[in-house]
Design an enzyme around this catalytic site. Sequence first.
Site, mmCIF file in Angstrom:
data_model
loop_
_atom_site.group_PDB
_atom_site.id
_atom_site.type_symbol
_atom_site.label_atom_id
_atom_site.label_comp_id
_atom_site.label_asym_id
_atom_site.label_seq_id
_atom_site.Cartn_x
_atom_site.Cartn_y
_atom_site.Cartn_z
ATOM 1 N N GLU A 1 72.767 59.261 70.497
ATOM 2 C CA GLU A 1 72.465 59.819 69.188
ATOM 3 C C GLU A 1 72.517 61.349 69.247
ATOM 4 O O GLU A 1 72.458 61.929 70.341
ATOM 5 C CB GLU A 1 71.054 59.372 68.765
ATOM 6 C CG GLU A 1 70.905 57.865 68.574
ATOM 7 C CD GLU A 1 71.448 57.359 67.238
ATOM 8 O OE1 GLU A 1 72.526 57.811 66.805
ATOM 9 O OE2 GLU A 1 70.783 56.499 66.630
ATOM 10 N N ASP B 1 76.267 49.236 75.342
ATOM 11 C CA ASP B 1 74.847 49.333 74.994
ATOM 12 C C ASP B 1 74.235 47.977 74.656
ATOM 13 O O ASP B 1 74.944 46.984 74.490
ATOM 14 C CB ASP B 1 74.644 50.326 73.832
ATOM 15 C CG ASP B 1 75.712 50.208 72.751
ATOM 16 O OD1 ASP B 1 76.369 49.143 72.665
ATOM 17 O OD2 ASP B 1 75.901 51.160 71.990
ATOM 18 N N ASN C 1 76.639 59.173 62.101
ATOM 19 C CA ASN C 1 76.084 60.480 62.506
ATOM 20 C C ASN C 1 76.826 61.052 63.720
ATOM 21 O O ASN C 1 76.367 61.995 64.343
ATOM 22 C CB ASN C 1 74.587 60.351 62.809
ATOM 23 C CG ASN C 1 74.314 59.356 63.944
ATOM 24 O OD1 ASN C 1 75.231 58.843 64.559
ATOM 25 N ND2 ASN C 1 73.044 59.107 64.202
ATOM 26 N N HIS D 1 77.524 59.339 66.516
ATOM 27 C CA HIS D 1 77.160 58.786 67.828
ATOM 28 C C HIS D 1 78.291 57.959 68.434
ATOM 29 O O HIS D 1 79.141 57.422 67.727
ATOM 30 C CB HIS D 1 75.834 58.005 67.783
ATOM 31 C CG HIS D 1 75.880 56.662 67.116
ATOM 32 N ND1 HIS D 1 74.850 56.187 66.345
ATOM 33 C CD2 HIS D 1 76.808 55.669 67.120
ATOM 34 C CE1 HIS D 1 75.138 54.969 65.922
ATOM 35 N NE2 HIS D 1 76.331 54.635 66.367
HETATM 36 C C1 F6R Z 1 78.213 49.574 69.483
HETATM 37 C C2 F6R Z 1 78.162 51.026 69.577
HETATM 38 C C3 F6R Z 1 78.035 51.886 68.387
HETATM 39 C C4 F6R Z 1 79.016 51.504 67.266
HETATM 40 C C5 F6R Z 1 78.855 52.433 66.070
HETATM 41 C C6 F6R Z 1 79.759 52.058 64.934
HETATM 42 O O1 F6R Z 1 78.325 48.994 70.769
HETATM 43 O O2 F6R Z 1 78.193 51.510 70.666
HETATM 44 O O3 F6R Z 1 78.265 53.212 68.761
HETATM 45 O O4 F6R Z 1 80.317 51.569 67.757
HETATM 46 O O5 F6R Z 1 77.528 52.405 65.629
HETATM 47 O O6 F6R Z 1 79.363 50.814 64.452
HETATM 48 P P1 F6R Z 1 80.255 50.004 63.397
HETATM 49 O O7 F6R Z 1 81.520 49.668 64.107
HETATM 50 O O8 F6R Z 1 79.439 48.777 63.086
HETATM 51 O O9 F6R Z 1 80.461 50.888 62.234
#
Ligand code: F6R
Length: 249
Positions: free
Chosen positions: A143, A67, A136, A138
């Site tokens: 989301e 992403d 959440n 994701h």
């Molecule tokens: C980032 C991504 C997100 C993160 C997720 C967890 O490329 O795709 O899904 O993996 O938000 O983020 P952290 O690791 O910062 O807790």
Amino acid sequence: MRIIVTKDYEEMSRKAANIIAAQVVMKPNSVLGLATGSSPIGAYKLLVEGYKKGDLDFSEITSINLDEYVGLPAYHNQSYAYFMNENLFSHVNIKQENVFLPNGMEADETKECARYDEIIRTLGPIDLQLLGLGENGHIGFNEPDSFFADGTHKVELTESTINANSRLFNSIDEVPRYAYSMGVGSIFRAKHILLIASGQKKAEALRNTVLGLITPEVPASALKLHDNVTIVADEAALSLISALINKDE
Ligand code: F6R
């Protein structure tokens, strides 16, 4: 789903780095699906060390990131392109032409999503897809929603994600509201999925992922339908399901 329990973030990072390193060694021209965020930083550091020691060679590796924020140029220090360069790409011998991320500066959403899907389609299937887990539930920036998105799409980030990500910006107002994300379908087509999670903040999402219903309200719950998923998570992240995991097995 195979669940590997680790004591803490450091051990999670070591185990995850070992799995990624094994992929790179066993198939030097692997296509890796990579993630940003706090979760993979430790693993990326260890991969860089492995490269510096001469144990890992990324010269034939392709990487396709999950992403990117809409509206941030690659040189912005909070863009995911910048993150990947800082934490991995600029420290190893991956070729710049083999590195792919959505272009957050492309305003034409249809065009950008089609371009990225074509990259995934022609270079894929992804051999190993690394995922972090949102609080959440994701994965990528898929989301909670009423359906699982198949391909790349533009996402309006939820307040929970904006709050979680605001720690990296000067103020919450600077956090982009939209992102381009690979779809759950594209993630699902990877041959092997490696989800990493650390800390109490992930405990509820991880419980819902592993033990809850398969629902787009918890995007990671779709992983239960995939036949090759490895979860590497620490005790805090697994705290709500630890009673169900026999660590001695
Ligand atoms: C980032 C991504 C997100 C993160 C997720 C967890 O490329 O795709 O899904 O993996 O938000 O983020 P952290 O690791 O910062 O807790």
